[in-house]
Design an enzyme around this catalytic site. Structure first.
Site: not given
Ligand code: NAD
Length: 465
Positions: A236, A138, A439
């Protein structure tokens, strides 16, 4: 007899706006992953031995080289991922910014000196070694760089496994790294199937950490396999983020910001605000203002500068989105091109049950559900009624309420009176099944280090006393 591999030897990259073949990319085999890990391990040792200022300089050169190729990278992203050209330019610029930001950390990656009796105690932040970054389709460039840039800056080597559908910009970034002077084999891109090339990285004893961004389903499987080796892992994962609009909000501003909060990147955004929660007194007015805004979104050729929303990534993704939105569901619908390509119109589902699949599961398309709420505690209850906890927004003019609600919503990234989520200066990551680990932000490099504690005794030798 022909030797038939148990997996695809190539992956076809299609243009999502047309369905046409862009390029066929060879898939990395487990043996090739093994060779890549071996070469990366050697490169990592030499990289970590360089003076910090030299490592920082090389990363800055990499950033400059990316900056000089923003348009080329952006055009490639439009071609393989169907991102609008404006977004794609931002994404390539984000890689440059991440490299610059990480380069600034190389010479500041300090341990601590801790007061202890009988000597001197220091901590040293040592690189982990070879890092496997497994990225989704994505946001192929930014997500690759969230892992790659700080990992390199902290003295590691990086093996990046891009998604099957979007390997081209990752492959180009690896070439640019070499052109900029980064050592050979330090940053390698290994396109291929998730369970083959990705699986080989996860299994490989020479890979010290996996940074995975993708679906919660695959993330759980990777975590289980990392556990067998006590391999470090950052996850994630998915999201189903709320956009909470209180009746005291600046309603025009909230409405204006709503369409792109879930339509950006055709809704294929882990932070997309796909659950729009609106307080009852302004619910009808909100929908009245929202309808024309959704209907006028420019959906079409992603290379056209005026386009706001492009296609979905693939036929499989289109089928998935369609499965959540039967025609009879009431809602507001925008327009989308007919014909070839993977198109779905902007869609807001009204009068949907709070526990309907489209209201609680990650659709990963241009689809949001609107739900009314009564008061603050009802809003918090609805916002938290999901297994995810990645992002969210709230709109209110009441500062006390903004503080209370942002503390009460269980999500890693909240935004008051805007829809901001991902900024390279600030930490990013999920609560609950949206993952763990952080992150970006000031501590991004530390996530790619091991802390070693060393105690130096100052006790005199007996004969010297
Ligand atoms: P995915 O989980 O199908 O694939 C992600 C990556 O993992 C791909 O490179 C894939 O090839 C690889 N993979 C698949 N199976 C594997 C296996 N068995 N072993 C190792 N690697 C494997 O996800 P996707 O469909 O590419 O991406 C969409 C998902 O990513 C959504 O759920 C979205 O929410 C999530 N996402 C999360 C964030 C975040 O920061 N939290 C950001 C972007 C996307």
């Amino acid at each position: 007899m022909r030797n038939v591999l148990p997996y695809a030897s190539h992956h076809e990259v299609l243009n999502p706006a047309t369905g046409q073949l862009v390029r066929s990319v060879p898939a990395t085999t487990p043996d090739e992953v093994d060779a890549a890990v071996f070469l990366a391990a050697g490169a990592q040792q030499r990289w970590a031995a360089l003076a910090p200022a030299d490592r920082a300089r090389l990363l800055r050169r990499f950033a400059i080289a990316v900056d000089e190729r923003i348009e080329e990278l952006a055009r490639l992203e439009v071609l393989q991922a169907g991102h609008t050209i404006g977004n794609a330019r931002w994404e390539a610029g984000n890689v440059r910014d991440l490299l610059d930001f990480a380069a600034g950390g190389v010479e500041r990656l300090s341990g601590r000196q801790i007061p202890v009796p009988g000597g001197l105690d220091i901590t040293i932040l040592e690189p982990l070694g070879v890092i496997g970054v497994i990225a989704p389709w994505n946001f192929p460039m930014p997500i690759a760089a969230w892992g790659m840039a700080p990992a390199l800056a902290a003295g590691n080597a990086v093996l990046l496994k891009p998604a099957e559908t979007t390997p081209l910009t990752a492959l180009r970034l690896a070439e640019i790294a070499l052109e900029a002077g980064l050592p050979e084999h330090l940053f390698q891109v290994l396109p291929g199937a998730g369970d083959v090339a990705g699986g080989a990285l996860v299994e490989h004893p020479g890979v010290a950490k996996i940074v995975f961004t993708g679906s919660t389903r695959v993330g759980k499987a990777i975590m289980a396999r990392c556990a067998e080796r006590v391999k470090r892992v950052t996850l994630e994962l998915g999201g189903k983020s709320p956009n909470i609009i209180f009746s005291d909000a600046d309603l025009e501003a909230a409405v204006a910001a709503t369409p792109m909060s879930f339509l950006d990147n055709s809704g294929q955004d882990c932070c997309a605000r796909t659950r729009i929660l609106v307080q009852r007194p302004v619910y009808d007015r909100f929908l009245e203002l929202l309808a024309p805004a959704i209907e006028s979104i420019a959906v079409g050729d992603p290379a056209d500068e005026k386009t706001q929303m492009g296609p979905l990534i693939s036929q499989a993704q289109l089928n998935r989105v369609r499965s959540y939105v039967p025609d009879e569901l009431p809602g507001i619908r925008g327009t989308a091109p007919e014909g070839p390509g993977f198109w779905f119109p902007p869609t807001v589902l009204t009068d949907i049950a709070a526990d309907a699949p489209a209201a609680v599961e990650e659709v990963f398309g241009p689809v949001a559900a609107v739900l009314p709420f009564d008061d603050e505690s009802d809003a918090i209850r609805l916002a938290n009624a999901t297994e995810y906890g990645l992002s969210g927004s709230l709109w209110t003019r009441d500062l006390g309420r903004a503080i209370r609600v942002s503390r009460a919503v269980a999500a890693g990234n909240l935004s008051v009176n805007s829809h901001s989520s991902v900024r390279y200066w600030t930490p990013f990551g999920g609560y609950k099944q949206s993952g763990f680990g952080r992150e970006l932000g000031p501590d991004a490099l530390t996530a790619f280090t091991e802390t070693k504690n060393v105690f130096f005794s100052s006790t005199p030798r007996v004969q010297e006393v």
